[in-house]
Design a protein around this motif. Structure first.
Motif, PDB file in Angstrom:
ATOM      1  N   LEU A  57       1.128 -89.150  -5.836  1.00  0.00           N
ATOM      2  CA  LEU A  57       1.704 -88.064  -6.639  1.00  0.00           C
ATOM      3  C   LEU A  57       3.181 -87.851  -6.288  1.00  0.00           C
ATOM      4  O   LEU A  57       4.015 -87.635  -7.184  1.00  0.00           O
ATOM      5  CB  LEU A  57       0.921 -86.776  -6.427  1.00  0.00           C
ATOM      6  CG  LEU A  57      -0.452 -86.707  -7.093  1.00  0.00           C
ATOM      7  CD1 LEU A  57      -1.199 -85.443  -6.669  1.00  0.00           C
ATOM      8  CD2 LEU A  57      -0.336 -86.774  -8.612  1.00  0.00           C
TER       9      LEU A  57
ATOM     10  N   SER B 133      -4.235 -88.283  -2.150  1.00  0.00           N
ATOM     11  CA  SER B 133      -3.548 -88.127  -3.436  1.00  0.00           C
ATOM     12  C   SER B 133      -2.069 -87.808  -3.284  1.00  0.00           C
ATOM     13  O   SER B 133      -1.289 -88.017  -4.215  1.00  0.00           O
ATOM     14  CB  SER B 133      -4.220 -87.031  -4.261  1.00  0.00           C
ATOM     15  OG  SER B 133      -3.952 -85.751  -3.724  1.00  0.00           O
ATOM     16  N   CYS B 134      -1.670 -87.307  -2.126  1.00  0.00           N
ATOM     17  CA  CYS B 134      -0.284 -86.832  -1.980  1.00  0.00           C
ATOM     18  C   CYS B 134       0.734 -87.954  -2.159  1.00  0.00           C
ATOM     19  O   CYS B 134       1.766 -87.780  -2.813  1.00  0.00           O
ATOM     20  CB  CYS B 134      -0.098 -86.167  -0.628  1.00  0.00           C
ATOM     21  SG  CYS B 134      -0.932 -84.569  -0.501  1.00  0.00           S
TER      22      CYS B 134
ATOM     23  N   GLY C 184      -3.067 -90.670  -8.381  1.00  0.00           N
ATOM     24  CA  GLY C 184      -3.040 -89.463  -7.559  1.00  0.00           C
ATOM     25  C   GLY C 184      -3.904 -88.364  -8.138  1.00  0.00           C
ATOM     26  O   GLY C 184      -4.636 -87.662  -7.400  1.00  0.00           O
TER      27      GLY C 184
END
Length: 979
Positions: free
Chosen positions: A871, A867-868, A855
């Motif tokens: 992460l 990336s969400c 992420g």
């Protein structure tokens, strides 16, 4: 009659220091009883006099609660009057009542004439004793003349002289509506009617935590294993918990049924039960208490010999049964709650079916008193309260016990059981008797049954005509005691041996015993060669002993980081002694010496003569050392359960520490790993294993670093370093290195973390083990922010070159993670996806680290939406584990994407998640940098955490300061603290 009581604050009474525990000690547990006492005392000033009756078996702490009540009453200004049973006064009418009222009798002048006359008649030598009801009324009028409320404390009401007892029962019915409270104690099933309208509380066993606390406070036991024996034998009885111990002399008569000897104080608690019996019943009770066989006909036959009458023996047994001291049952009751006492003897003896497993229909002629009719008795005898057995033996004279031993030796049908009793009377060497007695040490030894084996070996050694054979038996006893963690007992046996008279096998066994004693982990590498040589010499006569010696040598070699010569010696000796290439013992020695030499997963065969528990222990050790935690975890759990059941407490740290290791990587939460490491440290400390205590401490340091408890982690690391230097075991320093490195990375000091982790790989000639494999993951994690990708790549490539296709799945996943983190720009995403392929969820910590790395890599390439998901996954995993610093770091990354972390309003842009001015003025990344700067982190430290250069951090702060109207970090910290 309990000892868990506080200081005597009740004045001149009979609830005095003789019943007290250690000076200044207070009541342990008994919350329900405390509440009842508090309620009774609170009601007294309001004319709410009450009666509280405390009942219970001998030793359950009735006197302790009574003393607690007296102390609390005195603290509240309540006058306390007390009395207790005194044997010499039982025949004197009103003796106990006179003692109770003595402080108040001078106030009798204020009592009306009629009641004063009654008191004078009772205590002034009148011609007759007043009726209980009449005297009780006078007593209440006397107490009413005293200023303030009064608490009467009466101990052992059922044993007082009859006149005092009856009067106090009458007093109990008159307390309501007065300022007089009454607390009495009575034995359970005393046969006497209870006080009128009392609140009755029956005291039972103490729960395990409180029992342990009481044993610790008594201070009679010397180690963890002895404490466990006391807890098992005492079964929560407070008096037994404070009085029982192994002692420092030879094991006595109680060892034959897995019990500890009774002290005079414990024996006295049961004295009245014995004294109430007729002479024949006392003889039958002694015989039953002493007998190694629970078979009723054996006990009756021996009793008939002692009484010269089978009828007297039968009548005595009937009386003892009627009193509830023993119970007849139709056969052995292995699941009986008296496990570890009488039935433990029956379960130990292989091939003794005639003694414990067969229903008997007749009895052999005793030779003196005729036959005992088996039709009228059950097949076995059992003591409902196992503490009666050692108490009875403690009350009997040596002469009567020896006579009973002689009778039992002639009467018991089992040769091994009969040998025990014959040996107790023997005065000279007897090899045949010694061999029969030694057979009692064979077979499994659960719980207190280890005492049977130790006493049998001890007795066999005493009877041995051959000194070398006697020494060998003592060494077997010492080995057994050492394996169970009974270090003092093992040392006592060793001190009786002359090493100069030992043969080859004896010397090897002595070396094995020394390795089990406290402090055995210290010493130089020369002991490795000595153990290997002893293993080779013992292999022909005792292969099991040879394997134990070489296993000890391999463990020493691992933790002392032995050189190539010692490793070669260990592997060569293991190869000579192995039963085959898949021998579990051989694989464990190999894993201890060079884990990467162990072949891939298969089904190892148990070594000849190795028990199921030991086989599982060997497999679990080999799997742990090779990082095969999926295979190791269930084996470790099974081994732990078996060791606890068998009472092999000394070996528990060897299992609990690896279990904690497995839980770090396999566990969904880390509180279990913490509990395992804490218990391992406690047991290792108390069984004289400072090396394993240091390893458990190292696990605690690693766990606390991962959880974000950095100060505590550093304290543990310092302890490990000090222990390693003291013990001369260098490998343990690697645990401290991991703890310090994880603390450094957890606080953003990645360069320091990398340097510490890199030190684990400086000697390529030393075989790598789990410390290096763990360190590899964290080394790769620290390398990018520390700008050490190239160096880290060489380390990862070297480790990968040493591992084959058969390496453990976790190690393959760690290598895949490191490969992704250190990958060139064009290959990173594909490698991250490969590292995150299905199955990574099995290792939550590695899953979180990989998802976070992916992420963060995506966000730095401005692929914010992509990336969400990784992460958010990483943040959730870290929070579930309890990795607070990693969760906070991941949350910062997630906020920088413009989306809230799990602790915020999930699924909403971070700028809309709060009404704060800060979130409206700053971008998510600027807000994260501002928060870190406000905490005092330098630009370099912030950059290491966020994977930014110090120049980029400075540029962001240059924009942040004017937006917030501050000109210094101090002002920023003040603003962030209020914002």
């Amino acid at each position: 009659m309990s000892a868990h009581i506080g200081p005597d604050v009740t004045g001149p009474d009979r609830i005095g220091p003789g019943n007290a525990g250690p000076e200044g000690a207070g009541l342990i547990g008994r919350e329900r009883e405390r509440e009842r006492v508090a309620a009774l005392l609170a009601a007294l000033p309001r004319n709410g006099g009450q009666v509280l009756r405390l009942s219970g078996a001998p030793g359950t702490g009735r006197t302790a609660v009574l003393r607690h009540a007296a102390a609390r009453a005195a603290e509240q200004g309540v006058r306390v009057l007390s009395t207790a049973w005194a044997p010499a006064e039982r025949e004197w009418p009103l003796a106990a009542l006179n003692h109770l009222l003595r402080p108040a009798l001078p106030q009798a002048t204020g009592v009306p004439d009629r009641e004063r006359a009654v008191l004078d008649t009772a205590f002034g030598g009148g011609p007759a004793t007043p009726a209980p009801a009449e005297l009780a009324a006078a007593v209440l009028r006397l107490l009413d003349t005293l200023p303030g409320p009064v608490l009467l404390c009466v101990d052992d009401l059922d044993r007082l002289d009859p006149a005092s007892r009856d009067t106090l029962r009458a007093v109990a019915g008159l307390c309501g509506g007065t300022r007089v409270g009454l607390i009495v104690t009575e034995r359970t099933a005393s046969g006497a009617p209870p006080c009128p309208h009392p609140q009755t509380v029956t005291l039972g066993r103490l729960p395990a935590p409180q029992a342990r606390a009481l044993v610790a406070r008594a201070g009679r036991v010397t180690g963890y294993a002895e404490e466990q024996l006391v807890l098992a034998v005492a079964r929560g009885n407070p008096l037994a918990l404070t009085e029982l111990s192994l002692g420092d002399g030879p094991l006595g008569d109680t060892a034959c049924f897995g019990m500890l000897p009774a002290t005079p104080r414990l024996a006295e608690a049961y004295a009245e039960d014995r004294q109430a019996l007729s002479a024949p019943a006392r003889t039958v009770l002694l015989t039953a208490a002493l007998s190694a066989s629970p078979v009723t006909r054996d006990i009756l036959a021996a009793s008939a010999l002692l009484l010269d009458s089978a009828d007297a023996a039968r009548d005595g047994l009937a009386e003892v049964v009627a009193r509830g001291l023993v119970v007849e049952s139709p056969g052995p009751t292995d699941a009986d709650e008296n496990a570890g006492a009488m039935e433990a003897v029956g379960t130990l003896r292989t091939g003794e079916a005639e003694a414990v497993g067969t229903l008997h229909t007749g009895v052999a002629d005793t030779g003196t008193a005729g036959a005992v009719d088996a039709e009228v008795v059950a097949d076995h005898l059992r003591f409902p309260d196992p503490l009666v057995r050692p108490a009875v033996l403690g009350l009997e004279s040596t002469a009567r016990r020896m006579a009973a031993h002689a009778a039992l030796g002639q009467s018991i049908g089992s040769p091994a059981h009969a040998a025990w009793h014959a040996a107790r009377c023997a005065v000279g060497p007897d090899e045949e008797l010694a061999r029969r007695l030694e057979s009692l040490a064979a077979g499994p030894r659960p719980g207190g049954a280890v005492l049977v084996a130790l006493a049998a070996l001890e007795g066999a050694a005493r009877l041995s005509p051959d000194p070398e054979r006697g020494a060998a038996r003592l060494l077997r006893a010492a080995e057994l005691a050492g394996e169970r963690g009974l270090a003092d007992q093992a040392l006592r046996y060793v001190r009786q041996i002359d090493p100069t008279g030992l043969g080859t096998l004896g010397r090897a066994l002595l070396l094995r015993v020394y390795d089990l004693l406290p402090g055995s982990g210290t010493g130089g590498r020369e002991r490795i060669a000595e153990l290997c040589e002893a293993a080779r010499e013992a292999a022909a006569q005792d292969p099991a002993l040879a394997r134990k010696l070489l296993l000890a040598a391999a463990r020493r070699g691992r933790w002392q980081q032995c050189g190539p010569d010692e490793r070669h010696l260990l592997l060569r000796t293991a190869g000579e002694l192995r039963a085959g290439p898949r021998d579990a013992w051989y694989l464990t020695v190999t894993a201890l010496t060079d884990p990467l030499r162990v072949p891939g997963p298969a089904d190892p065969r148990p070594a000849p003569g190795v028990s199921g528990a030991d086989h599982r222990s060997l497999l679990s050790q080999a799997a742990t050392l090779t990082l095969d935690f999926e295979r190791a975890a269930p084996l470790l759990e099974e081994t732990e359960a078996a060791l606890r059941a068998e009472g092999r407490y000394r070996q528990l740290p060897l299992i609990l520490v690896p279990r904690a290791m497995c839980r770090i990587w396999l566990g969904g939460e880390w509180h279990t790993a913490l509990a395992l490491a804490e218990e391992a440290r406690t047991i290792a400390d108390r069984t004289g294993q400072p090396d394993w205590a240091a390893r458990a401490t190292g696990m605690l340091g690693i766990l606390e670093a991962l959880r974000g408890e950095h100060d505590r982690s550093l304290e543990y690391a310092a302890e490990v370093e000090e222990s390693s230097l003291r013990l001369g075991q260098n490998r343990q320093l690697s645990l401290a290195v991991l703890a310090r490195a994880l603390t450094a990375s957890g606080t953003g000091r990645y360069a320091e973390a990398y340097d510490r982790l890199r030190s684990l790989f400086t000697d390529p000639a030393t075989p790598y083990a789990f410390e290096q494999f763990w360190g590899l993951a964290f080394l790769a994690e620290a390398a990018p922010p520390a700008r050490e990708q190239t160096d880290a790549r060489t380390v990862v490539d070297h480790v990968a070159s040493l591992t084959g296709e058969g390496c453990a799945p976790l190690l393959r996943r760690i290598l895949a993670y490191a490969d992704a983190v250190l990958a060139p720009e064009g290959e990173a995403e594909a490698r991250y996806r490969r590292a995150l392929r299905p199955g990574i969820e099995v290792w939550p910590l590695l899953h979180g680290m990989t998802a976070f790395g992916y992420g963060a890599w995506l966000r730095r390439r401005r692929r914010v939406t992509d990336s969400c998901t990784p992460l958010a996954t990483a943040e959730s995993v870290f929070r579930t584990l309890g990795a607070s610093s990693r969760a906070a770091q991941t949350a910062s990354e997630l906020r920088a994407t413009g989306w809230a972390a799990e602790g915020d309003s999930a699924g909403t842009p971070a700028g809309d998640a709060s009404g704060s001015d800060l979130t409206r003025v700053l971008s998510p990344q600027q807000l994260t940098i501002a928060r870190l700067a406000a905490r005092g982190l330098t630009n370099r430290a912030i950059g290491e955490q966020l994977r930014l250069s110090p120049r980029t951090v400075a540029s962001h702060l240059y924009q942040i300061f004017p937006k917030l109207g501050v000109s210094s970090r101090a002002q920023l910290a003040a603003l962030m603290g209020t914002g």
